[in-house]
Write a protein that holds these residues in place. Structure first.
Motif, mmCIF file in Angstrom:
data_model
loop_
_atom_site.group_PDB
_atom_site.id
_atom_site.type_symbol
_atom_site.label_atom_id
_atom_site.label_comp_id
_atom_site.label_asym_id
_atom_site.label_seq_id
_atom_site.Cartn_x
_atom_site.Cartn_y
_atom_site.Cartn_z
ATOM 1 N N TYR A 156 0.839 -1.196 0.000
ATOM 2 C CA TYR A 156 0.000 0.000 0.000
ATOM 3 C C TYR A 156 0.877 1.251 0.000
ATOM 4 O O TYR A 156 1.724 1.436 0.877
ATOM 5 N N LEU A 157 0.642 2.118 -0.984
ATOM 6 C CA LEU A 157 1.383 3.371 -1.096
ATOM 7 C C LEU A 157 0.428 4.547 -0.947
ATOM 8 O O LEU A 157 -0.682 4.529 -1.485
ATOM 9 N N TYR A 158 0.867 5.574 -0.245
ATOM 10 C CA TYR A 158 0.134 6.831 -0.124
ATOM 11 C C TYR A 158 0.705 7.848 -1.109
ATOM 12 O O TYR A 158 1.926 7.907 -1.319
ATOM 13 N N ASP A 159 -0.153 8.649 -1.712
ATOM 14 C CA ASP A 159 0.301 9.754 -2.554
ATOM 15 C C ASP A 159 0.700 10.930 -1.668
ATOM 16 O O ASP A 159 0.069 11.183 -0.623
ATOM 17 N N VAL A 160 1.716 11.655 -2.093
ATOM 18 C CA VAL A 160 2.201 12.807 -1.340
ATOM 19 C C VAL A 160 2.413 13.972 -2.295
ATOM 20 O O VAL A 160 3.057 13.821 -3.342
ATOM 21 N N ASP A 161 1.861 15.131 -1.960
ATOM 22 C CA ASP A 161 2.105 16.366 -2.704
ATOM 23 C C ASP A 161 2.975 17.286 -1.867
ATOM 24 O O ASP A 161 2.753 17.444 -0.654
ATOM 25 N N VAL A 162 3.960 17.880 -2.509
ATOM 26 C CA VAL A 162 4.890 18.778 -1.827
ATOM 27 C C VAL A 162 4.931 20.086 -2.592
ATOM 28 O O VAL A 162 5.029 20.098 -3.833
#
Length: 637
Positions: free
Chosen positions: A302-308
Motif C-alpha cells: 500500500y502506497l500513499y500519494d504525497v504532494d509537496v
C-alpha cells in the motif's frame, strides 16, 4: 564435506570469443524515437520536463598525451584531463542514449578503452523561461567521470558511475532558442580503482562486459528559482512519516519563515495528513503522523500519494510543486519468541526467500530495454514464490525501485564494489577451500587492505561517498529493507567502521556488512555464501560489536547459494557456460533447483533467517539463471 567437483567447475577459465546476438521481447520492439519515455524519477515528479533519450552524436578519441602512461589516475587528475581535452572537430556517428557504446542497443558496439575519451553531443530546444524559473539538465547515471559543456563552455563535472547528477544550465539558456550540449566521459573500467561492480575489460565467467558513458535516462526540466533538490519520505509502522529534503536557492530568495507544505492522501484521494514544515538553511526536516496507517508489505504493498509545494515569499506567489509517494512499514532484525535472531517486518518475523538480481539484459547490458522489462523480472520472481531481490553490486535506475515499491518486492541493496585488481586467492580460492578463514581475516590493516584490493585511498573515499549517496538517494523506498556493504571481500575495508557510519546515516534498516566471508562481527547478519558444502545453519558464536551488540545475536542468512547451470539452446550469447551442475535434461535441472530451495527452506526451523538463490537470469556466460538471458524462457516454470 567440500564438493570438489563444483569447486573445479568454478575454477574454469578461458578467453571470451565473439558473442551471439540475443534480444528480449521488449528489445525487439525498441523504438529509437521513444526510448524509455517514462519519467525517470517517480519519487519527485514534476510536470514540465523533456526527455533527452534518443540519438546523440558520439566520438571516441585518445586521452591527452600527458595522461596516457599513468597506471591509475587520481580523481583530481581525471577532472583536470577532462577540462583540458579538446572537443572533437567531427563526431563518429550516432549513439542511442541511454545505452552505453558497449551495449548492442546503442548501435555502436565498441568497448571504450582506459586510454580513450567518449564524447557525446546534442542540440536541444530551450523552453521559454521567466526570471523566476530555472532549467536543469539531469542524467540518471554516467559511468564514470564526466564534464558537461554548453555551447563550448564548461557547465558541470561529476564523478561516480552509478548515481545521478544534475546541472543548472539556466545562465546559458537566457535569450536562446537552442543550446548544444557536449559531454566528455572517462571510464578506465577495472584498470582503475573506482567502484565498478561486475564490469571487467577481460570479461568472462562471473565478470561481465564493461560499459561506459550515459547508461540511464537523460532529461531536462523547468523548475522554480527555489526548488526541492532532494526528498526522502520514510514512514514507520506507528504512522510517523519522517521528511527530509534539501532545496536549491541560486537567487537567494529564501527568507525566514518560508516553508514547504506536505499533504498525504490515501488511495481514495482523501487527505489523511498535512503539515507546513519550516525551511532552515535550505534544508527541511520534520515529521507528521498518519492515524491508523495502512502498512506496506509484500502481500499488500500500500502506497500513499504525497504532494509537496515550496512556499517561499520570494517566488511572488508561485510554487515549486511536485508529487511523490510514501509507505508505512518497519524493518529490523531482532530475536523471536524462541530467542532466535530473525528479520522482522512490521513487528512480525518474515523468512527471506531471495534471488540474486544482477540487472543485466543482452541488448542493453546494465540498461533495461524498457520499463516493461523491469516489471517482467519482478513479477516473474514474485510468481515463483520469492519475496526478495538482492540487487547485486549495482545501483539500479529509480523506476526499478518504484516498481518494487508498488508490486511488493523486498530489496536488499548492495553497495558497488571496486578497488584494484581482485586477488583470486583472497576473494575466492582461500575462502572456498578453508572455511576457517571466513572469520579470521581482518580488513583494517594496510597489508590486509592490499590483499582485498582496497589499498587505494581514492577508492576508499569514493566507495564511502557513493554508498552514502546511495543511502540518501534511495532512503524513501519502502521496498529496500537491508543495505549490503561488501561482497566476498571485493574491495572490502574497515567493515566495522563502515557499518557504524551507514547505521548512523540510516538507523531504520538492517545492514549486511560482509556478504560471503571475512566477517568482522558487525552489522545485523552473519551472512555466508555456500556453493560447495551441504547447507547448514551456523550459530553466531562471536559477540557482535558496535550497534549490533545491543541486540546480541545477529540473524544467520545464506546470502548466496545454488547456481545450478542449464543452457537453453538458442537463448545464450556464448558457447561457454559458467555455473555448477551438468544436467542431462531441463527436468533434471528443475528437480535439482527445487530440491535445493526446499533444503534451504527447511533450515528455517533450525534458525535460518533467509536465503538468496543464485540467480534471477542467465547473464552472458553465467547460465545459472531461473530465466534465460533473453527472458524468453522461464526454466523453472
Amino acid at each position: 564435506m567440500l564438493d570438489i567437483k563444483r569447486v573445479l567447475m568454478s575454477a574454469k577459465s578461458h578467453k571470451r570469443g565473439d558473442v551471439y546476438p540475443l534480444e528480449t521481447p521488449r528489445g525487439a520492439t525498441l523504438d529509437p524515437d521513444r526510448v524509455l519515455p517514462e519519467y525517470p524519477r517517480p519519487t519527485m515528479v514534476r510536470p514540465a520536463y523533456t526527455m533527452l533519450n534518443g540519438y546523440w552524436e558520439f566520438a571516441i578519441r585518445p586521452i591527452p598525451e600527458e595522461y596516457r602512461h599513468a597506471q591509475a589516475l587520481s580523481t583530481g587528475r581525471v577532472l583536470n584531463m577532462l577540462a583540458a581535452a579538446p572537443e572533437p572537430e567531427r563526431y563518429d556517428g550516432r549513439i542511442l542514449v541511454p545505452f552505453s557504446p558497449e551495449a548492442p542497443a546503442s548501435g555502436v558496439g565498441r568497448v571504450l578503452q582506459p586510454d580513450e575519451l567518449l564524447w557525446y553531443t546534442r542540440t536541444v530546444d530551450v523552453p521559454d523561461l521567466d526570471e523566476l524559473e530555472r532549467l536543469i539538465v539531469r542524467f540518471g547515471a554516467v559511468d564514470w567521470a564526466c564534464s558537461l559543456m554548453v555551447d563550448g563552455k564548461p557547465a558541470a563535472t561529476h564523478v561516480g558511475g552509478y548515481l545521478p547528477f544534475d546541472a543548472d544550465i539556466t545562465d546559458f539558456a537566457r535569450g536562446r532558442r537552442s543550446l548544444r550540449l557536449a559531454l566528455c566521459v572517462y571510464d578506465p573500467s577495472d584498470a582503475g580503482v573506482q567502484p565498478r561492480g561486475k564490469q571487467r575489460l577481460d570479461a568472462g565467467g562471473i565478470w561481465y562486459t564493461p560499459q561506459s558513458g550515459i547508461w540511464q535516462s537523460a532529461w531536462y526540466e523547468v523548475v522554480s528559482a527555489v526548488h526541492v533538490e532532494s526528498l526522502a519520505l520514510n514512514g514507520a509502522a506507528n504512522g510517523t512519516l519522517r521528511i527530509e529534503g534539501a532545496l536549491a536557492d541560486p537567487h537567494g530568495l529564501l527568507r525566514e519563515g518560508d516553508s514547504i507544505d506536505v499533504v498525504v492522501r490515501d488511495h481514495e484521494g482523501r487527505d489523511v495528513a498535512a503539515a507546513r514544515l519550516p525551511i532552515a538553511g535550505r534544508r527541511v526536516r520534520g515529521a507528521i503522523d498518519v492515524a491508523h496507517p495502512h502498512l506496506w508489505s509484500p502481500g499488500d504493498p500500500y502506497l500513499y500519494d504525497v504532494d509537496v509545494a515550496v512556499c517561499a515569499r520570494g517566488l511572488l506567489g508561485r510554487q515549486d510543486a511536485l508529487s511523490s509517494y510514501c509507505a508505512f512499514r518497519t524493518a529490523e532484525v531482532k530475536r523471536d519468541e524462541s530467542g532466535v535472531a530473525r528479520f522482522f517486518l512490521n513487528g512480525s518475523p518474515v523468512f527471506i526467500k531471495g534471488v540474486l538480481d544482477q540487472g543485466y539484459w543482452p541488448e542493453g547490458l546494465m540498461t533495461a530495454p524498457s520499463d516493461e522489462a523491469l516489471v517482467h523480472d519482478i513479477l516473474a520472481m514474485k510468481q515463483a514464490g520469492f519475496n526478495m531481490l538482492r540487487k547485486h553490486i549495482k545501483i539500479e535506475c529509480a523506476r526499478w525501485y518504484y516498481h518494487c515499491d508498488r508490486l511488493g518486492m523486498l530489496v536488499w541493496q548492495d553497495a558497488v564494489s571496486g578497488g584494484g585488481a581482485y586477488s583470486p586467492w583472497h576473494t575466492s580460492r582461500k575462502p572456498t577451500l578453508v572455511k576457517a578463514s571466513w572469520d579470521r581475516f581482518r580488513d583494517d590493516t594496510p597489508r590486509h587492505r592490499a590483499a582485498l584490493s582496497s589499498g587505494s585511498a581514492d577508492y576508499r573515499r569514493e566507495w564511502l561517498e557513493t554508498t552514502r549517496d546511495m543511502v540518501l538517494q534511495l532512503a524513501g523506498h519502502p521496498s529496500i529493507v537491508t543495505w549490503v556493504l561488501f561482497n566476498e571481500g571485493w574491495g572490502q575495508f574497515d567493515a566495522r567502521e563502515m557499518s557504524e557510519r551507514i547505521h548512523e546515516l540510516d538507523p531504520t534498516r538492517p545492514i549486511d556488512a560482509t556478504s560471503g566471508w571475512y566477517d568482522q562481527r558487525c552489522g545485523d547478519y552473519l551472512s555466508q555464501h555456500n556453493y560447495f558444502r551441504p547447507l547448514t545453519v551456523d550459530c553466531d558464536r562471536r559477540v557482535p560489536v558496535g550497534y549490533a551488540q545491543e541486540r546480541g545475536n545477529r540473524a544467520f542468512v545464506i546470502s548466496e547459494f545454488g547456481g545450478w547451470t542449464q543452457a537453453i539452446p538458442g537463448h545464450t550469447v556464448s558457447p561457454y557456460s559458467y555455473g555448477y551442475g551438468n544436467f542431462p535434461t531441463l527436468d533434471a535441472w528443475r528437480d535439482a533447483v527445487r530440491r535445493t530451495l526446499d533444503e534451504a527452506a527447511s533450515l528455517e526451523a533450525l534458525g535460518l533467517a533467509g536465503y538468496v538463490y543464485t540467480q534471477l537470469s542467465d547473464v552472458e556466460e553465467e547460465l545459472n539463471g531461473l530465466l534465460t538471458y533473453d527472458r524468453r524462457v522461464n526454466k523453472l516454470a
